[in-house]
Design a protein around this motif. Structure first.
Motif, mmCIF file in Angstrom:
data_model
loop_
_atom_site.group_PDB
_atom_site.id
_atom_site.type_symbol
_atom_site.label_atom_id
_atom_site.label_comp_id
_atom_site.label_asym_id
_atom_site.label_seq_id
_atom_site.Cartn_x
_atom_site.Cartn_y
_atom_site.Cartn_z
ATOM 1 N N ARG A 269 -55.876 -54.502 -103.052
ATOM 2 C CA ARG A 269 -56.098 -53.323 -103.907
ATOM 3 C C ARG A 269 -57.556 -52.886 -103.882
ATOM 4 N NH1 ARG A 269 -51.634 -52.243 -107.857
ATOM 5 N NH2 ARG A 269 -49.903 -53.248 -106.819
ATOM 6 N N LEU B 241 -58.104 -50.881 -100.741
ATOM 7 C CA LEU B 241 -57.529 -49.530 -100.759
ATOM 8 C C LEU B 241 -58.138 -48.642 -101.846
ATOM 9 C CD1 LEU B 241 -55.239 -48.449 -98.908
ATOM 10 C CD2 LEU B 241 -55.423 -50.904 -98.858
ATOM 11 N N GLY B 242 -59.150 -49.132 -102.549
ATOM 12 C CA GLY B 242 -59.828 -48.307 -103.549
ATOM 13 C C GLY B 242 -59.114 -48.228 -104.885
ATOM 14 N N MET B 243 -58.114 -49.064 -105.084
ATOM 15 C CA MET B 243 -57.402 -49.029 -106.368
ATOM 16 C C MET B 243 -58.177 -49.799 -107.433
ATOM 17 S SD MET B 243 -53.560 -49.642 -105.040
ATOM 18 C CE MET B 243 -53.060 -48.844 -103.536
ATOM 19 N N GLU C 93 -65.536 -43.323 -103.300
ATOM 20 C CA GLU C 93 -64.258 -42.604 -103.393
ATOM 21 C C GLU C 93 -64.003 -41.700 -102.179
ATOM 22 O OE1 GLU C 93 -63.441 -40.096 -106.771
ATOM 23 O OE2 GLU C 93 -61.296 -40.293 -106.450
ATOM 24 N N VAL D 32 -60.982 -42.205 -99.303
ATOM 25 C CA VAL D 32 -59.977 -41.225 -98.854
ATOM 26 C C VAL D 32 -59.916 -41.209 -97.330
ATOM 27 C CG1 VAL D 32 -59.400 -38.763 -98.791
ATOM 28 C CG2 VAL D 32 -60.137 -39.798 -100.932
ATOM 29 N N ARG E 45 -57.906 -44.100 -96.263
ATOM 30 C CA ARG E 45 -56.464 -43.935 -96.485
ATOM 31 C C ARG E 45 -55.832 -42.900 -95.556
ATOM 32 N NH1 ARG E 45 -56.604 -42.611 -102.297
ATOM 33 N NH2 ARG E 45 -58.818 -43.045 -102.355
ATOM 34 N N GLU E 46 -56.678 -42.059 -94.960
ATOM 35 C CA GLU E 46 -56.144 -41.145 -93.933
ATOM 36 C C GLU E 46 -55.726 -41.914 -92.693
ATOM 37 O OE1 GLU E 46 -58.830 -37.181 -94.969
ATOM 38 O OE2 GLU E 46 -59.423 -38.505 -93.335
ATOM 39 N N PHE F 43 -50.541 -48.371 -96.072
ATOM 40 C CA PHE F 43 -50.454 -49.498 -96.999
ATOM 41 C C PHE F 43 -49.054 -49.563 -97.588
ATOM 42 C CE2 PHE F 43 -50.995 -50.907 -101.546
ATOM 43 C CZ PHE F 43 -51.241 -52.235 -101.271
ATOM 44 N N THR G 182 -44.607 -37.265 -98.049
ATOM 45 C CA THR G 182 -45.565 -38.211 -97.467
ATOM 46 C C THR G 182 -46.144 -37.685 -96.157
ATOM 47 O OG1 THR G 182 -44.268 -39.984 -98.455
ATOM 48 C CG2 THR G 182 -45.909 -40.640 -96.844
ATOM 49 N N PHE H 272 -49.388 -35.461 -95.700
ATOM 50 C CA PHE H 272 -50.756 -35.974 -95.823
ATOM 51 C C PHE H 272 -51.297 -36.565 -94.514
ATOM 52 C CE2 PHE H 272 -48.904 -36.244 -100.056
ATOM 53 C CZ PHE H 272 -49.854 -35.549 -100.785
ATOM 54 N N PHE H 273 -50.426 -36.675 -93.507
ATOM 55 C CA PHE H 273 -50.856 -37.375 -92.287
ATOM 56 C C PHE H 273 -50.643 -36.498 -91.050
ATOM 57 C CE2 PHE H 273 -49.733 -40.485 -95.477
ATOM 58 C CZ PHE H 273 -50.883 -41.254 -95.496
ATOM 59 N N ARG I 212 -46.687 -43.182 -90.277
ATOM 60 C CA ARG I 212 -47.923 -42.441 -90.552
ATOM 61 C C ARG I 212 -48.801 -42.246 -89.318
ATOM 62 N NH1 ARG I 212 -49.884 -44.626 -96.571
ATOM 63 N NH2 ARG I 212 -47.845 -44.269 -97.499
ATOM 64 N N LEU J 116 -51.592 -44.025 -104.772
ATOM 65 C CA LEU J 116 -53.004 -44.276 -104.472
ATOM 66 C C LEU J 116 -53.235 -44.719 -103.027
ATOM 67 C CD1 LEU J 116 -54.007 -45.968 -107.836
ATOM 68 C CD2 LEU J 116 -54.675 -43.706 -107.054
ATOM 69 N N SER J 117 -52.148 -44.976 -102.296
ATOM 70 C CA SER J 117 -52.318 -45.303 -100.878
ATOM 71 C C SER J 117 -52.422 -44.029 -100.039
ATOM 72 C CB SER J 117 -51.144 -46.154 -100.380
ATOM 73 O OG SER J 117 -49.994 -45.351 -100.175
ATOM 74 N N LEU J 118 -52.149 -42.876 -100.657
ATOM 75 C CA LEU J 118 -52.236 -41.606 -99.929
ATOM 76 C C LEU J 118 -53.682 -41.109 -99.940
ATOM 77 C CD1 LEU J 118 -49.032 -39.963 -101.438
ATOM 78 C CD2 LEU J 118 -49.255 -41.015 -99.194
ATOM 79 N N PRO J 119 -54.055 -40.344 -98.926
ATOM 80 C CA PRO J 119 -55.460 -39.886 -98.861
ATOM 81 C C PRO J 119 -55.741 -38.729 -99.822
ATOM 82 C CG PRO J 119 -54.233 -39.126 -96.944
ATOM 83 C CD PRO J 119 -53.278 -39.950 -97.737
ATOM 84 N N ARG K 153 -58.398 -39.055 -106.927
ATOM 85 C CA ARG K 153 -57.745 -39.102 -108.241
ATOM 86 C C ARG K 153 -57.881 -37.761 -108.960
ATOM 87 N NH1 ARG K 153 -58.811 -45.200 -110.494
ATOM 88 N NH2 ARG K 153 -58.323 -46.247 -108.532
ATOM 89 N N PHE L 279 -56.163 -50.121 -110.832
ATOM 90 C CA PHE L 279 -54.720 -50.337 -110.735
ATOM 91 C C PHE L 279 -54.401 -51.592 -109.934
ATOM 92 C CE2 PHE L 279 -55.444 -45.874 -111.385
ATOM 93 C CZ PHE L 279 -54.545 -45.548 -112.368
#
Lengths: 296, 255
Positions: free
Chosen positions: A48, A51-53, A71, A75, A78-79, A83, A103, A106-107, A149, B103-106, B109, B255
């Motif tokens: 986590r 992945l920036g959570m 942040e 992003v 995550r591109e 995950f 989904t 975004f990719f 993805r 939150l796994s998407l680019p 927040r 999270f």
């Protein structure tokens, strides 16, 4: 760039509890790296953070050269990273088709060919609401949404949990094929047999600390159980040698878990007039149990 | 696609709100021919209780609609749905287990937050405008007429000022953990001013300026000159404050 993921003294504290402590991870590009540890060892917390959570309490982490604690850079990560979370819950108010459409938007590198192939192989009903899917089907869908993805790095938290043996085998084959196409896979699992089947590198974590970081082949080649029968009195400290991970003394029998330097251990046993010295290979499960057992 | 997701997520709440608002609007239009004869009798009875608005309510259909809908029942119902549509977000997703996927998407927040709040504002505005269409149509069936323009103006005022409730719900949704806790707490918080303080505020002239319900209702015949600009500006500032705090809190959450 040879390293796709690296962390330096990565730590996470929750109040007085240190969930992850000074973690130095390194995952090579193109590898299938297994992340092992008991429940509560800190695996999910680490993933986590990557992945920036969650924000690290201390330390640094980079994926594909991007900082995990920024942040905007997260992003960018995550591109390019897919995950799959441990619980694999998806929006239950959407249908399979709706979440696919959502989904893929975004990719840019979304693999339509892989999407169609996996929809067919995993037998997912497009028009069905996610809330009506079984746990196994939800897991399959979560994996499809990650595998299609077109990412270069896959982070999978317990990817086969809840799957039947046939689906598990299919997922493992897909993971191997991803790596053969040049992708990197970093996955956590409690299924040691699966890890042995597909991983080429093992990272083991215990109570938030890294306790093993080695290629699987080397672990299998070098980890040995050495058992010696010595009639003179023996104490654990007699075998405090480089590479000796554990020593168990039971009467005249001394059992040792040795990670390397087996010859020196055997020499020491012979010098102590051992009447017999036997060396046996260890399975990954045994190595895992011995590595985490009794550690503070 | 974030707007699409926010819409799919909230559409049943919105549809329930639309049905409720439509039903309530039709109900009060249809009650008009039943209530008016009773009130006319009451007006001639020296011993009957006669609220101050009663003569105007009997004589002017537009006042009747404003009084029962935009100043009372419809407003209460609208606020309820504004809160219901405003609540949600990443903390709720965390409670039902989908936050990790989101939150796994680019997506930052802030973008998650803005898309959800934007859809909530659009949905609540549409809810506020439904009576503007329904009331004039239903009024024909009872031999009355009502201006669509007045309906839209009152709807816009209600949605604009009432956006503070969407902001409050969005803010509390990022403060309080649990799938339904923020909704329950927001409704409980609003019940106090609505059920206890509002009656008091209506009797005290200075308190009317801080009575959001009063500002939302506006004058019964709304003209540009009657728009309470200062109060609207203050409420908008409060909304921006709630949204700013919510966005800040959303960035800090783990999270």
């Amino acid at each position: 760039m040879d390293t796709i993921l690296e962390t330096e003294k990565l730590s996470k504290r929750f109040g007085g509890f240190e969930a992850v402590s000074d973690l130095n991870l390194r995952v090579r590009k193109g590898s299938i790296c297994a992340f092992l540890g008991q429940n509560g060892a800190g695996k999910t917390t680490t993933l986590r953070m990557l992945l920036g959570m969650m924000r690290p309490s201390q330390g640094l982490g980079r994926i594909l050269g991007f900082r995990i604690d920024d942040e905007a850079e997260s992003v960018r990560i995550r591109e390019r990273v897919a995950f799959v979370a441990e619980d694999k819950r998806l929006y239950d108010y959407m249908t399979v088709q709706q979440i696919l459409r959502f989904t893929k938007s975004f990719f840019s590198g979304w693999r339509r060919d892989r999407e169609s192939e996996l929809l067919r192989r995993l037998d997912l009903p497009l028009g069905c609401k996610i809330r009506k899917l079984s746990k196994g089907m939800r897991t399959k869908l979560a994996l499809l949404l990650a595998f299609a993805r077109g990412s270069e790095f896959f982070i999978l938290d317990e990817p086969t949990e809840g799957l039947d043996p046939v689906a598990t085998e299919m997922v493992l084959q897909i993971v191997v094929s991803l790596a053969s196409e040049g992708a990197t896979v970093f996955f956590s699992s409690h299924q040691i047999a699966e890890v042995e089947q597909i991983a080429d590198h093992i990272l083991m974590i215990h109570k938030g600390k890294l306790v093993l970081d080695s290629p699987l082949d080397r672990i299998k080649d070098e980890y040995r159980q050495v058992q010696a029968v010595i009639h003179c009195p023996v104490q654990n400290r007699d075998f405090e040698l480089d590479g000796v991970e554990r020593v168990y003394v039971d009467g005249p029998t001394v059992s040792m878990i040795v990670s390397h330097n087996v010859d020196a251990v055997m020499d020491r046993a012979h010098k102590m007039n051992a009447v017999s010295v036997e060396v046996a290979p260890l399975t990954l499960k045994e190595i895992f149990l011995e590595t985490v057992k009794g550690r503070p | 696609m974030l707007l699409y997701k926010a819409w799919i997520e909230s559409r049943w709440r919105f549809i329930c709100g639309a049905v409720a608002v439509t039903a309530l609007s039709i109900l009060f239009v249809r009650l008009h021919p039943i209530l008016i004869p009773q009130w006319q009798v009451a007006l001639q009875d020296p011993y009957a209780y006669k609220p101050r608005w009663l003569p105007l309510g009997v004589s002017d259909y537009r006042f009747y609609i404003w009084h029962f809908l935009f100043d009372f029942r419809l407003q209460n119902l609208w606020v309820l749905f504004a809160v219901v549509l405003g609540f949600g977000g990443l903390l709720r997703e965390h409670a039902n287990g989908t936050a990790a996927f989101s939150l796994s998407l680019p997506v930052t927040r802030n973008r998650w937050f803005i898309s959800r709040v934007l859809i909530a504002f659009l949905e609540t505005t549409v809810l506020a405008w439904i009576p503007a269409v329904v009331v004039p149509i239903a009024s024909v069936s009872v031999g009355q007429s009502y201006s669509i323009g007045q309906g839209f103006a009152h709807g816009l005022l209600m949605a604009g000022v009432g956006s503070v409730f969407v902001g409050l719900a969005a803010f509390l949704s990022l403060i309080l953990r649990g799938e339904y806790t923020p909704l329950v707490v927001t409704l409980a918080m609003l019940a106090v001013p609505y059920l206890v303080l509002q009656e008091w505020a209506r009797r005290v002239s200075w308190a009317r300026k801080i009575d959001i319900a009063h500002v939302m209702a506006g004058a019964w015949l709304l003209t540009w000159g009657d728009v309470p600009w200062l109060s609207i500006a203050m409420v908008c500032l409060l909304t921006v404050l709630f949204l700013g705090l919510a966005a800040r809190q959303g960035r800090r959450l783990e999270f």
